[in-house]
Design a protein around this motif. Structure first.
Motif, PDB file in Angstrom:
ATOM      1  N   GLY A 108       0.861  -1.185   0.000  1.00 35.50           N
ATOM      2  CA  GLY A 108       0.000   0.000   0.000  1.00 35.50           C
ATOM      3  C   GLY A 108       0.893   1.229   0.000  1.00 35.50           C
ATOM      4  O   GLY A 108       2.017   1.178   0.512  1.00 35.50           O
ATOM      5  N   LEU A 109       0.402   2.339  -0.576  1.00 33.32           N
ATOM      6  CA  LEU A 109       1.267   3.526  -0.686  1.00 33.32           C
ATOM      7  C   LEU A 109       0.523   4.795  -0.273  1.00 33.32           C
ATOM      8  O   LEU A 109      -0.630   4.999  -0.657  1.00 33.32           O
ATOM      9  CB  LEU A 109       1.751   3.663  -2.139  1.00 33.32           C
ATOM     10  CG  LEU A 109       2.740   4.797  -2.426  1.00 33.32           C
ATOM     11  CD1 LEU A 109       4.083   4.557  -1.741  1.00 33.32           C
ATOM     12  CD2 LEU A 109       2.949   4.974  -3.936  1.00 33.32           C
ATOM     13  N   VAL A 110       1.213   5.634   0.504  1.00 28.28           N
ATOM     14  CA  VAL A 110       0.681   6.962   0.839  1.00 28.28           C
ATOM     15  C   VAL A 110       1.478   7.991   0.026  1.00 28.28           C
ATOM     16  O   VAL A 110       2.695   8.083   0.173  1.00 28.28           O
ATOM     17  CB  VAL A 110       0.823   7.272   2.351  1.00 28.28           C
ATOM     18  CG1 VAL A 110       0.242   8.653   2.671  1.00 28.28           C
ATOM     19  CG2 VAL A 110       0.160   6.196   3.206  1.00 28.28           C
ATOM     20  N   VAL A 111       0.787   8.724  -0.822  1.00 26.11           N
ATOM     21  CA  VAL A 111       1.423   9.765  -1.634  1.00 26.11           C
ATOM     22  C   VAL A 111       1.072  11.123  -1.029  1.00 26.11           C
ATOM     23  O   VAL A 111      -0.104  11.482  -0.912  1.00 26.11           O
ATOM     24  CB  VAL A 111       0.921   9.703  -3.100  1.00 26.11           C
ATOM     25  CG1 VAL A 111       1.401  10.913  -3.899  1.00 26.11           C
ATOM     26  CG2 VAL A 111       1.379   8.408  -3.762  1.00 26.11           C
ATOM     27  N   ILE A 112       2.112  11.864  -0.642  1.00 25.57           N
ATOM     28  CA  ILE A 112       1.895  13.198  -0.069  1.00 25.57           C
ATOM     29  C   ILE A 112       2.323  14.212  -1.123  1.00 25.57           C
ATOM     30  O   ILE A 112       3.504  14.285  -1.484  1.00 25.57           O
ATOM     31  CB  ILE A 112       2.731  13.392   1.228  1.00 25.57           C
ATOM     32  CG1 ILE A 112       2.471  12.244   2.223  1.00 25.57           C
ATOM     33  CG2 ILE A 112       2.432  14.753   1.858  1.00 25.57           C
ATOM     34  CD1 ILE A 112       3.407  12.249   3.438  1.00 25.57           C
ATOM     35  N   ALA A 118      -0.979   9.092  -8.323  1.00 23.49           N
ATOM     36  CA  ALA A 118      -1.571   8.207  -7.308  1.00 23.49           C
ATOM     37  C   ALA A 118      -2.849   7.561  -7.840  1.00 23.49           C
ATOM     38  O   ALA A 118      -3.117   6.373  -7.601  1.00 23.49           O
ATOM     39  CB  ALA A 118      -1.860   9.007  -6.041  1.00 23.49           C
ATOM     40  N   LYS A 119      -3.618   8.336  -8.576  1.00 17.41           N
ATOM     41  CA  LYS A 119      -4.876   7.822  -9.154  1.00 17.41           C
ATOM     42  C   LYS A 119      -4.573   6.698 -10.144  1.00 17.41           C
ATOM     43  O   LYS A 119      -5.253   5.670 -10.147  1.00 17.41           O
ATOM     44  CB  LYS A 119      -5.612   8.971  -9.855  1.00 17.41           C
ATOM     45  CG  LYS A 119      -6.906   8.589 -10.536  1.00 17.41           C
ATOM     46  CD  LYS A 119      -7.630   9.856 -11.009  1.00 17.41           C
ATOM     47  CE  LYS A 119      -8.864   9.534 -11.811  1.00 17.41           C
ATOM     48  NZ  LYS A 119      -8.587   9.335 -13.235  1.00 17.41           N
ATOM     49  N   ARG A 120      -3.539   6.897 -10.942  1.00 20.52           N
ATOM     50  CA  ARG A 120      -3.180   5.841 -11.911  1.00 20.52           C
ATOM     51  C   ARG A 120      -2.761   4.565 -11.190  1.00 20.52           C
ATOM     52  O   ARG A 120      -3.102   3.466 -11.614  1.00 20.52           O
ATOM     53  CB  ARG A 120      -2.043   6.335 -12.813  1.00 20.52           C
ATOM     54  CG  ARG A 120      -2.563   7.154 -13.971  1.00 20.52           C
ATOM     55  CD  ARG A 120      -1.445   7.687 -14.821  1.00 20.52           C
ATOM     56  NE  ARG A 120      -0.769   6.639 -15.603  1.00 20.52           N
ATOM     57  CZ  ARG A 120       0.278   6.870 -16.390  1.00 20.52           C
ATOM     58  NH1 ARG A 120       0.759   8.097 -16.485  1.00 20.52           N
ATOM     59  NH2 ARG A 120       0.841   5.904 -17.067  1.00 20.52           N
ATOM     60  N   LEU A 121      -2.019   4.722 -10.102  1.00 15.25           N
ATOM     61  CA  LEU A 121      -1.610   3.532  -9.328  1.00 15.25           C
ATOM     62  C   LEU A 121      -2.850   2.802  -8.810  1.00 15.25           C
ATOM     63  O   LEU A 121      -2.960   1.582  -8.916  1.00 15.25           O
ATOM     64  CB  LEU A 121      -0.711   3.936  -8.150  1.00 15.25           C
ATOM     65  CG  LEU A 121       0.737   4.324  -8.490  1.00 15.25           C
ATOM     66  CD1 LEU A 121       1.435   4.913  -7.271  1.00 15.25           C
ATOM     67  CD2 LEU A 121       1.518   3.095  -8.991  1.00 15.25           C
ATOM     68  N   ALA A 122      -3.779   3.585  -8.253  1.00 15.11           N
ATOM     69  CA  ALA A 122      -5.001   2.977  -7.703  1.00 15.11           C
ATOM     70  C   ALA A 122      -5.797   2.281  -8.814  1.00 15.11           C
ATOM     71  O   ALA A 122      -6.311   1.184  -8.625  1.00 15.11           O
ATOM     72  CB  ALA A 122      -5.851   4.047  -7.015  1.00 15.11           C
ATOM     73  N   GLU A 123      -5.863   2.939  -9.981  1.00 18.63           N
ATOM     74  CA  GLU A 123      -6.597   2.346 -11.117  1.00 18.63           C
ATOM     75  C   GLU A 123      -5.930   1.058 -11.610  1.00 18.63           C
ATOM     76  O   GLU A 123      -6.592   0.173 -12.144  1.00 18.63           O
ATOM     77  CB  GLU A 123      -6.700   3.356 -12.264  1.00 18.63           C
ATOM     78  CG  GLU A 123      -7.782   4.393 -11.999  1.00 18.63           C
ATOM     79  CD  GLU A 123      -7.685   5.605 -12.932  1.00 18.63           C
ATOM     80  OE1 GLU A 123      -8.544   6.486 -12.814  1.00 18.63           O
ATOM     81  OE2 GLU A 123      -6.745   5.670 -13.750  1.00 18.63           O
ATOM     82  N   ALA A 124      -4.621   0.992 -11.411  1.00 19.18           N
ATOM     83  CA  ALA A 124      -3.896  -0.221 -11.821  1.00 19.18           C
ATOM     84  C   ALA A 124      -4.032  -1.310 -10.756  1.00 19.18           C
ATOM     85  O   ALA A 124      -3.389  -2.353 -10.842  1.00 19.18           O
ATOM     86  CB  ALA A 124      -2.428   0.113 -12.071  1.00 19.18           C
ATOM     87  N   GLY A 125      -4.838  -1.018  -9.722  1.00 18.53           N
ATOM     88  CA  GLY A 125      -5.108  -2.023  -8.691  1.00 18.53           C
ATOM     89  C   GLY A 125      -4.173  -1.963  -7.494  1.00 18.53           C
ATOM     90  O   GLY A 125      -4.246  -2.813  -6.602  1.00 18.53           O
ATOM     91  N   PHE A 126      -3.298  -0.924  -7.460  1.00 20.58           N
ATOM     92  CA  PHE A 126      -2.395  -0.834  -6.318  1.00 20.58           C
ATOM     93  C   PHE A 126      -3.014   0.067  -5.243  1.00 20.58           C
ATOM     94  O   PHE A 126      -3.345   1.227  -5.504  1.00 20.58           O
ATOM     95  CB  PHE A 126      -1.021  -0.286  -6.743  1.00 20.58           C
ATOM     96  CG  PHE A 126      -0.012  -0.461  -5.662  1.00 20.58           C
ATOM     97  CD1 PHE A 126       0.682  -1.662  -5.543  1.00 20.58           C
ATOM     98  CD2 PHE A 126       0.175   0.521  -4.704  1.00 20.58           C
ATOM     99  CE1 PHE A 126       1.570  -1.863  -4.492  1.00 20.58           C
ATOM    100  CE2 PHE A 126       1.054   0.324  -3.660  1.00 20.58           C
ATOM    101  CZ  PHE A 126       1.748  -0.869  -3.545  1.00 20.58           C
ATOM    102  N   PRO A 127      -3.166  -0.442  -4.006  1.00 13.84           N
ATOM    103  CA  PRO A 127      -3.770   0.346  -2.937  1.00 13.84           C
ATOM    104  C   PRO A 127      -2.998   1.640  -2.650  1.00 13.84           C
ATOM    105  O   PRO A 127      -1.887   1.605  -2.118  1.00 13.84           O
ATOM    106  CB  PRO A 127      -3.704  -0.600  -1.729  1.00 13.84           C
ATOM    107  CG  PRO A 127      -3.613  -1.973  -2.323  1.00 13.84           C
ATOM    108  CD  PRO A 127      -2.818  -1.803  -3.578  1.00 13.84           C
TER     109      PRO A 127
END
Ligand code: ADP
Ligand code: F6P
Length: 319
Positions: free
Chosen positions: A96-100, A109-118
């Motif tokens: 999981g990743l927190v992007v500040i 960050a949105k692209r990561l989430a869309e690629a299925g990465f929390p």
């Protein structure tokens, strides 16, 4: 989830360190391992990743900047760069990743989430340009710096009777100028969201001078820009001596205010809770002093408007 990562990206902002500290310490408190990714998305591509412990984030809450450093990384925007970053997260066993960062960082960050990465976000930017949250992290500190600068310039403006244009940051958002103008007692606030009529502005300055005002401070947002041209226009219409100060990077640094330290601490903990409860693809915000979270999709499409009431109040009180 056993191991999460945290990175800072885009322009730095005071309070980022408080958020990093919170993600690390709150994460450990919740039984997670936390890895720091250095130099934003660039460090992610290059595998600049190491596990942090409670002591790694000691002695940083009061410091400006970001201990994880930050970059603007064009490569991460490309398909190849993005996939490299995604692979690196797997290689380092990060789940999981927190992007500040600001809105640019949120696109990544949105692209990561869309690629299925929390992935979750914390709004680290002095600009206060994200509509979903009342405040972004670093805005309060930048404002404090601006108000101190306004105070200093007001002294010399009063002594010499000059008109002083002060250009502040904020990218396309006028909030630093608007709130800086209201709290600094400026004669006018000039922001990109609201057209300023130069003749009306000159009338305000002249009226002030005629009723004995010593100083004349105009807070100009960088999104409007061209401070020297504006100075010439005012000089030509009024005959007054007009000085320009561009505050610039002074606004990005400095010890974070208590507000930003508290905000960073609260947002860091909320981000960890989101990851742990499986609520991904969301950004942490503050609304009415409560922690909230909103989907990246909504965050990145919500239009940011200036606060008309604050703008009008600043005008009314400046007369
Ligand atoms: P901020 O986050 O302060 O708004 P930037 O707009 O410079 O700063 O964005 C920071 C970084 O976010 C960029 O340098 C890039 O690495 C990443 N980024 C921005 N847009 C995208 C995108 N569409 N896809 C992937 N990464 C992006
Ligand atoms: O987003 C923060 C900010 O300081 C803006 O206010 C400003 O427009 C921009 O970053 C400056 O960016 P750079 O660090 O690339 O000069």
């Amino acid at each position: 989830m056993k191991r999460i990562g945290v990175l800072t990206s885009g322009g730095d902002a005071p309070g980022m360190n408080a958020a990093i500290r919170s993600v690390v310490r709150y994460g450990i408190y919740r039984g997670l391992e936390v890895a720091g990714v250095y130099h934003g998305y660039r460090g992610l591509l290059e595998g600049e990743i190491e596990t942090l412990n409670i002591s790694s984030v000691g002695d940083i809450i009061h410091r400006g900047g970001t201990m994880l450093r930050t970059t603007r990384c064009l490569e991460f925007k490309t398909e190849e760069g993005f996939n490299k970053g995604l692979q690196m997260l797997k290689t380092f066993k990060i789940e999981g990743l927190v992007v500040i960062g600001g809105d640019g960082s949120y696109h990544g960050a949105k692209r990561l989430a869309e690629a299925g990465f929390p992935t979750v976000g914390i709004p680290g930017t002095i600009d206060n340009d994200l509509a979903y949250t009342d405040y972004t992290l670093g805005f309060d500190t930048a404002l404090t710096t601006v108000v101190n600068a306004v105070g200093n310039i007001r002294d010399t403006s009063s002594s010499h009777g000059t008109v002083n244009i002060i250009e502040v940051m904020g990218r396309n958002c006028g909030d630093i100028a608007l709130y800086g103008g209201l709290s600094g007692g400026a004669e006018a606030v000039i922001i990109p969201e609201k057209k300023t009529d130069i003749d009306e502005l000159c009338q305000t300055i002249i009226r002030g001078k005629n009723r004995g005002k010593l100083h004349s401070i105009l807070l100009l947002a960088e999104g409007v820009g061209k401070p020297y041209e504006m100075a010439e226009q005012i000089k030509a219409r009024t005959g007054y001596d007009v000085k320009v100060s561009v505050i610039g990077y002074l606004q990005r640094g400095g010890t974070p205010t208590p507000f930003d330290r508290i905000l960073g601490s609260r947002m860091g903990a909320h981000a960890v809770e989101l990851l742990m409860s499986g609520k991904y693809g969301r950004a942490v915000g503050i609304k009415g002093n409560k922690m909230t979270d909103v989907s990246f999709e909504e965050v990145l499409t919500m239009p940011k408007n200036y606060d008309k009431e604050i703008y009008e109040l600043a005008q009314i009180l400046a007369i």
